[in-house]
Design an enzyme around this catalytic site. Structure first.
Site, PDB file in Angstrom:
ATOM      1  N   SER A 114       1.171  -1.473   0.287  1.00 43.63           N
ATOM      2  CA  SER A 114      -0.334   0.372  -0.413  1.00 43.63           C
ATOM      3  C   SER A 114       0.328   1.248   0.044  1.00 43.63           C
ATOM      4  O   SER A 114       1.313   1.487   0.677  1.00 43.63           O
ATOM      5  CB  SER A 114      -0.911  -0.461   1.325  1.00 43.63           C
ATOM      6  N   LYS A 115       0.206   2.448  -0.424  1.00 40.75           N
ATOM      7  CA  LYS A 115       1.284   2.953  -1.036  1.00 40.75           C
ATOM      8  C   LYS A 115       1.491   3.758   1.179  1.00 40.75           C
ATOM      9  O   LYS A 115       2.220   4.561   0.657  1.00 40.75           O
ATOM     10  CB  LYS A 115       0.996   3.844  -1.752  1.00 40.75           C
ATOM     11  N   ARG A 116       0.379   4.193   0.987  1.00 38.35           N
ATOM     12  CA  ARG A 116       0.160   4.859   2.528  1.00 38.35           C
ATOM     13  C   ARG A 116       0.929   4.045   3.170  1.00 38.35           C
ATOM     14  O   ARG A 116       1.397   4.860   4.128  1.00 38.35           O
ATOM     15  CB  ARG A 116      -1.703   4.716   3.153  1.00 38.35           C
TER      16      ARG A 116
END
Ligand code: GLU
Length: 495
Positions: free
Chosen positions: A262-264
């Site tokens: 996940s980019k987050r």
């Protein structure tokens, strides 16, 4: 209030049929994460391997999440990766528009058609958007489900705000997925999801089904996070009397055994990987194998160009199990691709990275690229590997001691003392002339080539590990700088 059937007949007539049609349907988030890139690739491959049509559709119904320039990121990535589309917002096509926000009128009409067909209903209950979106809604308790037509008319006439909800029937629903097989769910576990919101915009799940049908999509390829919505999709197709497309749900790309990438959480997107020095071809090749494996003659093959993938790709090779994104494996692919580039091509991509640390123009970037090519996993490794050209680093005298080359301080000093005059005497400063002179000197001194080359390379570079050997490094440094560095090494060894 009856909807105009003619409209729907015209829409049906426009749908291209008879060929495989797939679509990549990204939401414009501003980056392309690895899982999305893989979905795009598989979707493209299914179309291309079957002589089909590949469509790009922009899913921007969630206006709250729009990011400036995000659509450009999608175009750019697709073009860079060679995943060309036959139909899409920029190139048009028979079932345009290909941007959901430009199709808003269509969804409303289909939602109303579904009400007429008895598979959806107007709901006037006061619900916050988040309640609607969360799907936590007790349909048994919804008074609107059973309003009579007249009651609905009356409320509409009063101008009351409404949503349109899917009327989930009793019973169970079975759907088929090309990867996961047949899945059956009890309808009681499905909520009467909102199809059309108060603002007249469709929910994501509704727009998706309408568009896939109206665009003639034969294979719906998407992440497995949508598996749980598939029964509701099926019920919608059935309610309209439409053919259900082939579902191809792909398992997620994981960071480790338990977490999705996940980019987050800091996992790299495609753009990040590019910035980190990976080649597009290597990323694509690696991503192709994250969750798909070739069969038959190619079962053992690892390196695939995009056109080779088109030939080898078969949907049945997509795996059910989640794939773990492995940096070391990607590094390996990247190195393979860097090595297989033509030297001039490599020099072109490597030069900006070389120039990050080799700022002195007298040092030839192409020559440096030539020594780097076989010893480079990522372009971003380059600056650190070649920083010694600009400036000889401070290094330890212990570097001169190497068992395999049979060198120690004493031997190294003797070698440098012998090498300096020989190199000084050279009229031509080429790799051949330096090589021949040093080899000849080693023979004369009756030592192994390595015994001479080791201290020369250490003194020239001030580093244990270098791309290129003594000869190439000296050649790039030029005669004067080589002699200066070798003398500095001697001074260190004499101290
Ligand atoms: N717009 C969705 C996404 O970006 C795609 C879902 C689908 O392909 O059906 O995740």
């Amino acid at each position: 209030m009856t909807v105009d059937r003619h409209y729907f007949e015209e829409m049906e007539a426009k749908i291209p049929r008879g060929k495989v049609r797939t679509r990549f349907a990204p939401s414009p988030t501003g980056y392309m994460h690895v899982g999305n890139l893989r979905t795009a690739l598989y979707t493209w491959l299914i179309a291309r391997s079957q002589g089909g049509t590949f469509i790009l559709r922009i899913e921007d119904t969630d206006q709250g999440r729009l990011v400036d320039g995000a659509v450009d990121v999608i175009y750019r990535t697709m073009a860079e990766c060679g995943l060309n589309h036959d139909e899409g917002p920029d190139v048009g096509g028979p079932v345009a528009p290909y941007i959901q926000s430009e199709r808003r009128d269509t969804y409303g009409k289909y939602a109303k058609l579904l009400v007429e067909l008895g598979h959806a209903y107007y709901c006037f209950c006061e619900k916050s958007e988040s309640e609607e979106d969360s799907g936590e809604f007790d349909r048994a308790a919804d008074p609107c489900r059973d309003l009579s037509a007249a009651e609905v008319e009356e409320k509409l006439a009063q101008g009351l705000p409404y949503v349109i909800r899917q009327r989930i029937p009793e019973g169970s629903t079975t759907f088929h997925d090309a990867i996961f097989g047949a899945i059956t769910v009890e309808n009681s576990t499905l909520d009467d999801q909102v199809l059309l919101k108060r603002d007249g915009l469709p929910t994501y799940n509704f727009a998706n089904v309408i568009d896939d049908h109206l665009m003639g999509i034969t294979h719906v390829v998407r992440g497995s996070e949508y598996l749980s919505s598939a029964p509701k999709y099926n019920l919608l197709y059935e309610a309209f009397g439409w053919d259900v497309p082939t579902y191809v749900h792909c398992s997620p790309v994981m960071r480790d055994a338990h977490n999705k990438m996940s980019k987050r959480h800091g996992d790299p997107s495609y753009e990040d990987l590019k910035t980190e020095g990976y080649l597009t071809e290597a990323v694509l090749n690696y991503v192709a194998l994250l969750g798909w494996s070739p069969k038959g003659e190619q079962a053992e093959q690892e390196v695939f160009s995009l056109s080779e993938l088109v030939k080898a790709f078969d949907m049945t090779g997509i795996s059910k199990s989640p794939a773990i994104f492995d940096r070391a494996k990607l590094d390996h692919f990247n190195a393979v691709y860097l090595r297989s580039m033509a030297p001039e091509e490599f020099a072109k991509v490597a030069e900006p990275y070389i120039r990050q640390s080799v700022t002195k123009e007298c040092y030839d970037a192409a020559a440096i690229a030539a020594v780097l090519q076989a010893r480079c996993e990522k372009l971003t490794d380059i600056p650190e590997k070649v920083d010694f050209f600009d400036e000889l680093p401070a290094y330890s005298v212990e570097f001169f001691t190497n068992k395999k080359s049979k060198t120690n301080s004493e031997v190294s000093l003797a070698m440098l003392e012998a090498a300096v005059p020989v190199l000084e005497a050279l009229e031509q400063w080429t790799t051949e002339s330096i090589h021949d002179a040093l080899i000849e000197l080693a023979q004369k001194l009756e030592v192994k080539n390595a015994t001479l080359m080791w201290p020369v390379r250490i003194a020239a570079a001030g580093k244990m590990v270098t791309p290129g050997g003594a000869v190439e490094i000296c050649q790039i440094l030029g005669k004067d700088e080589t002699i200066r560095r070798l003398r500095a090494g001697m001074a260190m060894l004499q101290a």
